[in-house]
Design a protein around this motif. Structure first.
Motif, short mmCIF file in Angstrom:
data_model
loop_
_atom_site.label_atom_id
_atom_site.label_comp_id
_atom_site.label_asym_id
_atom_site.label_seq_id
_atom_site.Cartn_x
_atom_site.Cartn_y
_atom_site.Cartn_z
N GLU A 29 0.81 -1.22 0.00
CA GLU A 29 0.00 0.00 0.00
C GLU A 29 0.84 1.27 0.00
N ASN A 52 -0.31 -4.82 3.24
CA ASN A 52 0.38 -3.90 4.14
C ASN A 52 1.69 -4.56 4.56
N VAL A 58 -5.14 -5.60 2.04
CA VAL A 58 -5.84 -4.35 2.34
C VAL A 58 -6.54 -3.75 1.13
N GLY A 59 -6.27 -4.30 -0.07
CA GLY A 59 -6.92 -3.73 -1.25
C GLY A 59 -6.55 -4.46 -2.52
N LYS A 87 -2.08 3.17 -1.90
CA LYS A 87 -3.23 3.31 -1.00
C LYS A 87 -4.15 4.46 -1.39
N ASP A 88 -3.66 5.42 -2.20
CA ASP A 88 -4.47 6.55 -2.62
C ASP A 88 -5.47 6.18 -3.73
N MET A 90 -6.27 2.51 -4.47
CA MET A 90 -6.70 1.10 -4.40
C MET A 90 -8.17 0.95 -4.04
N GLN A 91 -8.70 -0.17 -4.46
CA GLN A 91 -10.07 -0.57 -4.14
C GLN A 91 -10.03 -1.25 -2.78
N THR A 92 -10.87 -0.80 -1.86
CA THR A 92 -10.87 -1.38 -0.51
C THR A 92 -12.11 -2.22 -0.22
N ASP A 93 -13.11 -2.12 -1.08
CA ASP A 93 -14.33 -2.91 -0.92
C ASP A 93 -14.32 -4.01 -1.98
N LYS A 96 -13.46 -11.29 -0.30
CA LYS A 96 -12.32 -12.13 0.07
C LYS A 96 -12.88 -13.23 0.96
N ASP A 124 -6.26 -12.04 8.36
CA ASP A 124 -6.29 -11.32 7.08
C ASP A 124 -4.96 -11.35 6.34
#
Length: 166
Positions: A29, A52, A58-59, A87-88, A90-93, A96, A124
């Protein structure tokens, strides 16, 4: 719910569904966008996992997400590649699953709308992924070996046979 016979044959192959994390390209990230851009360009995948520093998922990031950040008033600026981190953009939803809890039917439903499903452990931590391609290979196996294991009789044929016995 899967037919028990079908589920048994698919489970024979299900161990090969998981592509281990060690064989999958990913970015962290905190990596600059140019790093993700280079990785995605080289591996030729549409989307890759983002981890991470603890190797937790995380994405997800794609070339489209990166190029969208590069678009600036009808122009493309490469400055964004150094200015922003993964991280700016990335897709987080995203879906998984925990591999120990991942029922075959759940996997199949998720793969209808996704090319792959990231697999994590209880903390995770990224373990790998299951791909639509691996499922197609399992279905191919099933289609070619089902008759080697089972004989199919239509239910209405059984009813007619039982009626003739009387």
């Amino acid at each position: 719910m899967f037919s028990p016979a079908i589920q048994k044959l698919i489970e024979e192959r299900s161990g090969s569904f998981l592509i281990p994390a060690s064989k999958i390209a990913f970015v962290e990230e905190s990596n600059p966008l140019y790093h993700a851009f280079l990785i995605l360009t080289k591996v030729k995948y549409a989307k890759i996992p983002v981890l991470n520093q603890q190797s937790q998922l995380v994405g997800l990031v794609s070339l489209a997400m990166i190029t969208d950040k590069m678009l600036d008033n009808d122009d493309i600026s490469v400055e964004a590649l150094s200015k922003y981190q993964v991280k700016d953009v990335m897709q987080t939803d995203f879906p998984k699953v925990n591999f120990t809890d991942a029922e075959l039917e759940t996997q199949l439903h998720l793969l209808v709308d996704n090319n792959f499903i990231p697999i994590v452990d209880d903390d995770d931590v990224f373990q790998g992924m299951i791909t639509r391609r691996e499922w197609f290979k399992a279905f191919n196996y099933l289609a070619h070996t089902f008759d080697d294991h089972y004989m199919v009789i239509k239910k209405n044929q059984i009813l007619r046979l039982e009626a003739n016995d009387e």
